[in-house]
Design a protein around this motif. Structure first.
Motif, PDB file in Angstrom:
ATOM      1  N   VAL A 387     -32.308   6.223  43.691  1.00 36.31           N
ATOM      2  CA  VAL A 387     -33.030   7.222  42.903  1.00 36.31           C
ATOM      3  C   VAL A 387     -34.275   6.599  42.289  1.00 36.31           C
ATOM      4  CG1 VAL A 387     -30.925   8.492  42.395  1.00 36.31           C
ATOM      5  CG2 VAL A 387     -31.686   6.722  40.816  1.00 36.31           C
ATOM      6  N   PRO A 388     -35.310   7.389  42.057  1.00 39.15           N
ATOM      7  CA  PRO A 388     -36.496   6.850  41.384  1.00 39.15           C
ATOM      8  C   PRO A 388     -36.206   6.558  39.915  1.00 39.15           C
ATOM      9  CG  PRO A 388     -36.714   9.219  41.699  1.00 39.15           C
ATOM     10  CD  PRO A 388     -35.474   8.801  42.430  1.00 39.15           C
ATOM     11  N   VAL A 389     -37.078   5.779  39.307  1.00 39.90           N
ATOM     12  CA  VAL A 389     -36.913   5.412  37.908  1.00 39.90           C
ATOM     13  C   VAL A 389     -37.878   6.222  37.049  1.00 39.90           C
ATOM     14  CG1 VAL A 389     -38.613   3.545  37.847  1.00 39.90           C
ATOM     15  CG2 VAL A 389     -36.589   3.411  36.403  1.00 39.90           C
ATOM     16  N   GLU A 390     -37.484   6.479  35.811  1.00 39.51           N
ATOM     17  CA  GLU A 390     -38.328   7.198  34.858  1.00 39.51           C
ATOM     18  C   GLU A 390     -38.755   6.250  33.747  1.00 39.51           C
ATOM     19  OE1 GLU A 390     -36.166  10.599  33.420  1.00 39.51           O
ATOM     20  OE2 GLU A 390     -35.147  10.842  35.342  1.00 39.51           O
ATOM     21  N   ASP A 391     -39.968   6.463  33.230  1.00 40.96           N
ATOM     22  CA  ASP A 391     -40.474   5.669  32.116  1.00 40.96           C
ATOM     23  C   ASP A 391     -40.111   6.328  30.794  1.00 40.96           C
ATOM     24  OD1 ASP A 391     -42.431   3.511  33.338  1.00 40.96           O
ATOM     25  OD2 ASP A 391     -42.738   5.360  34.455  1.00 40.96           O
ATOM     26  N   LEU A 392     -39.806   5.497  29.818  1.00 42.10           N
ATOM     27  CA  LEU A 392     -39.503   5.977  28.473  1.00 42.10           C
ATOM     28  C   LEU A 392     -40.179   5.050  27.482  1.00 42.10           C
ATOM     29  CD1 LEU A 392     -37.862   7.817  26.526  1.00 42.10           C
ATOM     30  CD2 LEU A 392     -36.022   6.123  26.688  1.00 42.10           C
ATOM     31  N   ASP A 393     -40.953   5.619  26.552  1.00 41.66           N
ATOM     32  CA  ASP A 393     -41.595   4.844  25.501  1.00 41.66           C
ATOM     33  C   ASP A 393     -41.024   5.265  24.157  1.00 41.66           C
ATOM     34  OD1 ASP A 393     -43.898   3.166  26.709  1.00 41.66           O
ATOM     35  OD2 ASP A 393     -44.094   5.122  27.685  1.00 41.66           O
ATOM     36  N   VAL A 394     -40.626   4.272  23.373  1.00 40.51           N
ATOM     37  CA  VAL A 394     -39.948   4.513  22.105  1.00 40.51           C
ATOM     38  C   VAL A 394     -40.609   3.669  21.023  1.00 40.51           C
ATOM     39  CG1 VAL A 394     -37.759   4.252  20.864  1.00 40.51           C
ATOM     40  CG2 VAL A 394     -37.762   5.041  23.233  1.00 40.51           C
ATOM     41  N   ASP A 395     -40.773   4.240  19.843  1.00 45.48           N
ATOM     42  CA  ASP A 395     -41.285   3.466  18.716  1.00 45.48           C
ATOM     43  C   ASP A 395     -40.202   2.523  18.222  1.00 45.48           C
ATOM     44  OD1 ASP A 395     -43.831   4.577  18.633  1.00 45.48           O
ATOM     45  OD2 ASP A 395     -43.155   6.300  17.461  1.00 45.48           O
ATOM     46  N   GLY A 396     -40.481   1.218  18.284  1.00 45.88           N
ATOM     47  CA  GLY A 396     -39.530   0.212  17.837  1.00 45.88           C
ATOM     48  C   GLY A 396     -40.022  -0.503  16.598  1.00 45.88           C
ATOM     49  N   PRO A 397     -39.225  -1.382  16.033  1.00 48.68           N
ATOM     50  CA  PRO A 397     -39.604  -2.070  14.798  1.00 48.68           C
ATOM     51  C   PRO A 397     -40.790  -3.008  14.957  1.00 48.68           C
ATOM     52  CG  PRO A 397     -37.569  -2.981  15.699  1.00 48.68           C
ATOM     53  CD  PRO A 397     -37.867  -1.749  16.483  1.00 48.68           C
ATOM     54  N   GLY A 398     -41.074  -3.431  16.194  1.00 45.29           N
ATOM     55  CA  GLY A 398     -42.193  -4.336  16.420  1.00 45.29           C
ATOM     56  C   GLY A 398     -43.308  -3.713  17.235  1.00 45.29           C
ATOM     57  N   GLY A 399     -43.252  -2.404  17.452  1.00 50.46           N
ATOM     58  CA  GLY A 399     -44.255  -1.725  18.264  1.00 50.46           C
ATOM     59  C   GLY A 399     -43.600  -0.860  19.322  1.00 50.46           C
ATOM     60  N   ARG A 400     -44.426  -0.303  20.194  1.00 52.15           N
ATOM     61  CA  ARG A 400     -43.956   0.606  21.232  1.00 52.15           C
ATOM     62  C   ARG A 400     -43.122  -0.156  22.261  1.00 52.15           C
ATOM     63  NH1 ARG A 400     -43.836   6.131  20.831  1.00 52.15           N
ATOM     64  NH2 ARG A 400     -44.629   7.200  22.663  1.00 52.15           N
ATOM     65  N   VAL A 401     -41.909   0.321  22.527  1.00 56.31           N
ATOM     66  CA  VAL A 401     -41.001  -0.325  23.475  1.00 56.31           C
ATOM     67  C   VAL A 401     -40.953   0.500  24.758  1.00 56.31           C
ATOM     68  CG1 VAL A 401     -38.678  -1.199  23.870  1.00 56.31           C
ATOM     69  CG2 VAL A 401     -39.604  -1.169  21.547  1.00 56.31           C
ATOM     70  N   HIS A 402     -41.161  -0.148  25.876  1.00 59.77           N
ATOM     71  CA  HIS A 402     -41.111   0.517  27.171  1.00 59.77           C
ATOM     72  C   HIS A 402     -39.759   0.271  27.816  1.00 59.77           C
ATOM     73  CE1 HIS A 402     -42.347   0.632  31.658  1.00 59.77           C
ATOM     74  NE2 HIS A 402     -42.137   1.869  31.250  1.00 59.77           N
ATOM     75  N   ALA A 403     -39.130   1.340  28.287  1.00 64.83           N
ATOM     76  CA  ALA A 403     -37.840   1.240  28.960  1.00 64.83           C
ATOM     77  C   ALA A 403     -37.903   1.986  30.282  1.00 64.83           C
ATOM     78  CB  ALA A 403     -36.726   1.800  28.086  1.00 64.83           C
ATOM     79  N   LEU A 404     -37.013   1.626  31.196  1.00 68.23           N
ATOM     80  CA  LEU A 404     -36.882   2.268  32.499  1.00 68.23           C
ATOM     81  C   LEU A 404     -35.508   2.921  32.565  1.00 68.23           C
ATOM     82  CD1 LEU A 404     -38.292  -0.692  34.599  1.00 68.23           C
ATOM     83  CD2 LEU A 404     -39.515   1.392  33.994  1.00 68.23           C
ATOM     84  N   VAL A 405     -35.484   4.175  32.983  1.00 68.25           N
ATOM     85  CA  VAL A 405     -34.242   4.950  33.009  1.00 68.25           C
ATOM     86  C   VAL A 405     -33.986   5.442  34.427  1.00 68.25           C
ATOM     87  CG1 VAL A 405     -33.021   6.960  32.095  1.00 68.25           C
ATOM     88  CG2 VAL A 405     -34.582   5.674  30.614  1.00 68.25           C
ATOM     89  N   SER A 406     -32.771   5.173  34.927  1.00 70.13           N
ATOM     90  CA  SER A 406     -32.350   5.657  36.247  1.00 70.13           C
ATOM     91  C   SER A 406     -31.180   6.609  36.043  1.00 70.13           C
ATOM     92  CB  SER A 406     -31.922   4.480  37.135  1.00 70.13           C
ATOM     93  OG  SER A 406     -32.974   3.540  37.284  1.00 70.13           O
ATOM     94  N   ARG A 407     -31.313   7.832  36.558  1.00 68.89           N
ATOM     95  CA  ARG A 407     -30.279   8.847  36.359  1.00 68.89           C
ATOM     96  C   ARG A 407     -29.520   9.115  37.651  1.00 68.89           C
ATOM     97  NH1 ARG A 407     -32.522  13.699  32.555  1.00 68.89           N
ATOM     98  NH2 ARG A 407     -34.362  12.685  31.653  1.00 68.89           N
ATOM     99  N   PRO A 408     -28.225   9.401  37.545  1.00 71.24           N
ATOM    100  CA  PRO A 408     -27.480   9.800  38.750  1.00 71.24           C
ATOM    101  C   PRO A 408     -27.964  11.150  39.246  1.00 71.24           C
ATOM    102  CG  PRO A 408     -26.121  10.048  36.788  1.00 71.24           C
ATOM    103  CD  PRO A 408     -27.381   9.360  36.346  1.00 71.24           C
ATOM    104  N   SER A 409     -27.866  11.371  40.549  1.00 70.85           N
ATOM    105  CA  SER A 409     -28.351  12.619  41.142  1.00 70.85           C
ATOM    106  C   SER A 409     -27.341  13.745  41.010  1.00 70.85           C
ATOM    107  CB  SER A 409     -28.683  12.396  42.626  1.00 70.85           C
ATOM    108  OG  SER A 409     -27.549  11.873  43.313  1.00 70.85           O
ATOM    109  N   THR A 410     -26.132  13.437  40.565  1.00 74.11           N
ATOM    110  CA  THR A 410     -25.106  14.460  40.372  1.00 74.11           C
ATOM    111  C   THR A 410     -24.591  14.385  38.946  1.00 74.11           C
ATOM    112  OG1 THR A 410     -23.354  12.952  41.127  1.00 74.11           O
ATOM    113  CG2 THR A 410     -24.390  14.366  42.786  1.00 74.11           C
ATOM    114  N   GLY A 411     -23.866  15.433  38.536  1.00 79.01           N
ATOM    115  CA  GLY A 411     -23.306  15.469  37.195  1.00 79.01           C
ATOM    116  C   GLY A 411     -24.310  16.002  36.195  1.00 79.01           C
TER     117      GLY A 411
END
Length: 643
Positions: A387-411
């Motif tokens: 599956v492709p990956v999604e980008d997620l940006d979150v405000d963290g205690p030291g600045g903007r945190v970038h995360a990668l999220v992979s979701r299952p195709s079912t459920g």
């Protein structure tokens, strides 16, 4: 093959009905899937249908591990039809030779634990590789003629040690770095002659490169006591210093490669003078320097084009890679079109085309050329896509945190989730193909990967923010991302797993102890459990790194070493723990893991340990599948996903 030991005085959740739970040693063959985490033995029709679906999922994730993979072929500078690469086609990562003129390939090495390092000399006559024992990264360099023949030790007068870089010249001379207890050494090696000691120091040092004619040797060193921000020295055979580069405190300079022509003294370098990594062309004899300024640089790497008139620029930014050509004559930057994803390696061929190893989270790795052709395919079945990956940006205690999220195709959401924490710590997760990530997604998990402070690819300031209170800094960023995905309803807060390998394994155990309410289970592979004990036993180069990250050795900072160690918080852990450990690991040594496991047993905490006969990870495909199966089975039982 590894073996699994369990200690469960009490179970936090009822064990699922159905399915085989094995104790003791695993079977001889992993192919039989005796650790099958999703195989149900229930006999009603609904359960049989579910069991069939899960079996297919298991077959898919195992197929991704089994599909042959390879590295980008590297060729001899003066014989570009002769190439070498590493591949796991035999079941373990080994060195292969490929003759581009005839199309013929042959396997060069065949070792029980695989071979991690190999290269070809500029003339194309010899293939070199590092021979260690049982994956402990302690050994000697060997070589074999390109066409085959007996193996030979290249420097029998150098005692075995941990490798600290190697570079080969067309003259037959090689620069070889080795780490021994308390000392780092650089040798000039001419096979068949006595080795010449060029450099030694108690602080970390390694070989950067040797010029094509063997007249100049570039040494990366940290005599100033900061292995994270090295300086660069160029010497001649005999050790005479030719030139020095140092960017100042907190700024590193990294030697890459000498120009690809005999007599050309220019050295390609990365510097951090402006607080980010940028290329520099340096003549160490005249000290002439030419900086290459790049806009929106990201994490930069660079290499020469074959004619020495241009530089190939690789930029990793927010988990994805771009390529460009920088012409030294006119100073023009020309983008090179590549698919969206990650380029693990790239090199310019003599005809000016660029070959690169590319993948994305959804697409398995391929070796491509800028002319549109596939460079080389490995024999065997191709890997299923993911599956492709999604980008997620979150405000963290030291600045903007970038995360990668992979979701299952079912459920449907909220899903169970696993937070996979990368090692390093100076590394990063990216939009690259990962059989491990795909296995979790295949089995219904959201996979969240956080590029916490200390990660590369987000600038020098973000990378260097990790110092002193290591572990706690990264986990603050992880918690910010955890709270964000829970608030969005993507994941189930009661079914969250914290996991990682190496530094990620350390963060996992520390997180389970300092954030006990946040995680339902933890998986720590080859972790640091106690910084002081790890420091006492680890390889010399890791000690230097430890001193930089924590600000000094443990005798000077005992309280800091203790407060950053998972062992200090072991009594606070609530979730069951799985630990995977290599018996011969020189980076996260087994003694400190054994001490931690013994304490878990003493306090009666639910835990499992999987031990295997290798070092810091494994190069054997069957062992990787076995370890993945153990992890899936562990989580299935403790999250109640099969009942």
């Amino acid at each position: 093959m590894g073996y699994l030991a369990r200690n469960y005085p009490t179970f936090p959740k009822q064990l699922p009905s159905g399915g085989d739970i094995l104790d003791g040693d695993p079977p001889d063959s992993v192919g039989a899937a005796h650790y099958a985490p999703w195989v149900s033995t229930r006999t009603n029709a609904k359960a049989h249908k579910e069991g069939t679906r899960y079996m297919k999922a298991e077959e898919r994730w195992q197929a991704r591990f089994r599909a042959p993979r390879m590295t980008l072929p590297a060729w001899a500078r003066q014989a570009p039809s002769r190439s070498v690469y590493r591949s796991n086609a035999s079941g373990a990562w080994e060195i292969y030779a490929w003759d581009r003129a005839t199309g013929g390939t042959r396997q060069v090495t065949a070792r029980s634990q695989g071979t991690a390092h190999g290269l070809i000399d500029p003339t194309g006559r010899w293939i070199w590789w590092f021979a260690d024992e049982s994956g402990d990264e302690h050994g000697v360099w060997m070589r074999q003629r390109y066409g085959g023949g007996p193996d030979e030790s290249v420097a029998p007068d150098i005692p075995p040690g941990h490798p600290m870089g190697i570079a080969l010249s067309a003259s037959g001379a090689a620069a070889v770095g080795v780490a021994q207890p308390g000392i780092f050494q650089i040798y000039l090696v001419r096979p068949g002659e006595p080795s010449e000691l060029l450099y030694e120091h108690t602080e970390a040092a390694s070989v950067a490169d040797i010029s094509l004619d063997g007249s100049l040797i570039a040494i990366s060193h940290s005599e100033h006591g900061d292995a994270r921000h090295p300086s660069l020295r160029v010497v001649r055979p005999g050790g005479q210093v030719v030139g020095e580069l140092h960017c100042g405190d907190g700024r590193g300079v990294i030697g890459l490669r000498f120009a690809p022509a005999v007599g050309d003294r220019r050295l390609l370098v990365l510097h951090e003078r402006r607080g980010r990594r940028e290329p520099l062309v340096w003549d160490p004899v005249s000290d002439e320097q030419r900086e290459i300024w790049l806009r929106d640089a990201g994490e930069i790497n660079a290499d020469w084009y074959d004619d020495g008139r241009a530089v190939l620029i690789t930029s990793d930014n927010r988990g994805r890679t771009t390529l460009s050509r920088y012409d030294l004559g006119g100073g023009k930057i020309i983008p090179i079109e590549t698919p969206r994803g990650v380029i693990e390696a790239a090199a310019a061929r003599p005809d000016g085309t660029v070959e690169f190893a590319w993948s994305s989270a959804a697409h398995p790795p391929v070796m491509k050329s800028s002319n549109g052709h596939i460079v080389l395919n490995t024999a065997g079945p191709t890997s299923p896509r993911s599956v492709p990956v999604e980008d997620l940006d979150v405000d963290g205690p030291g600045g903007r945190v970038h995360a990668l999220v992979s979701r299952p195709s079912t459920g449907t959401s909220p899903h169970p989730a696993i937070f996979l924490l990368h090692g390093g710590p100076h590394a990063h997760d990216a939009d690259a193909f990962s059989p491990e990530v795909s296995a979790w997604v295949e089995c219904g998990f959201v996979v969240v990967r956080v590029n916490y402070r200390g990660s590369t690819g987000y600038g020098v300031a973000w990378r260097d923010a990790l110092q002193g209170e290591v572990g706690h800094i990264e986990l603050a960023d992880v918690m910010a991302v955890r709270d964000a995905v829970v608030a969005r309803g993507l994941v189930d807060p009661d079914r969250l797993v914290l996991a990682g390998s190496s530094w990620g394994g350390f963060l996992t155990l520390l997180g389970l102890g300092t954030q006990p309410k946040a995680w339902a289970a933890g998986i720590a592979a080859v972790p640091i459990t106690d910084h002081r004990t790890a420091y006492e036993d680890e390889a010399e180069r890791l000690r230097a790194y430890h001193r930089v990250l924590l600000g000094g050795p443990p005798d000077e900072l005992p309280d800091l070493y203790a407060s950053c160690s998972p062992s200090a918080y072991i009594d606070q852990i609530e979730a069951p723990v799985l630990i995977l450990a290599g018996e011969n690991d020189p980076r996260c040594p087994i003694r400190q893991i054994d001490d931690y496991v013994a304490r878990l047993a003493d306090i009666g905490h639910a835990h499992e340990i999987y031990r295997y006969e290798a070092g810091h990870g494994t190069l054997v495909v069957a062992e990787r599948i076995a370890q993945m199966s153990v992890q899936l089975d562990f989580v299935r039982r403790h999250l109640g996903l099969d009942g």
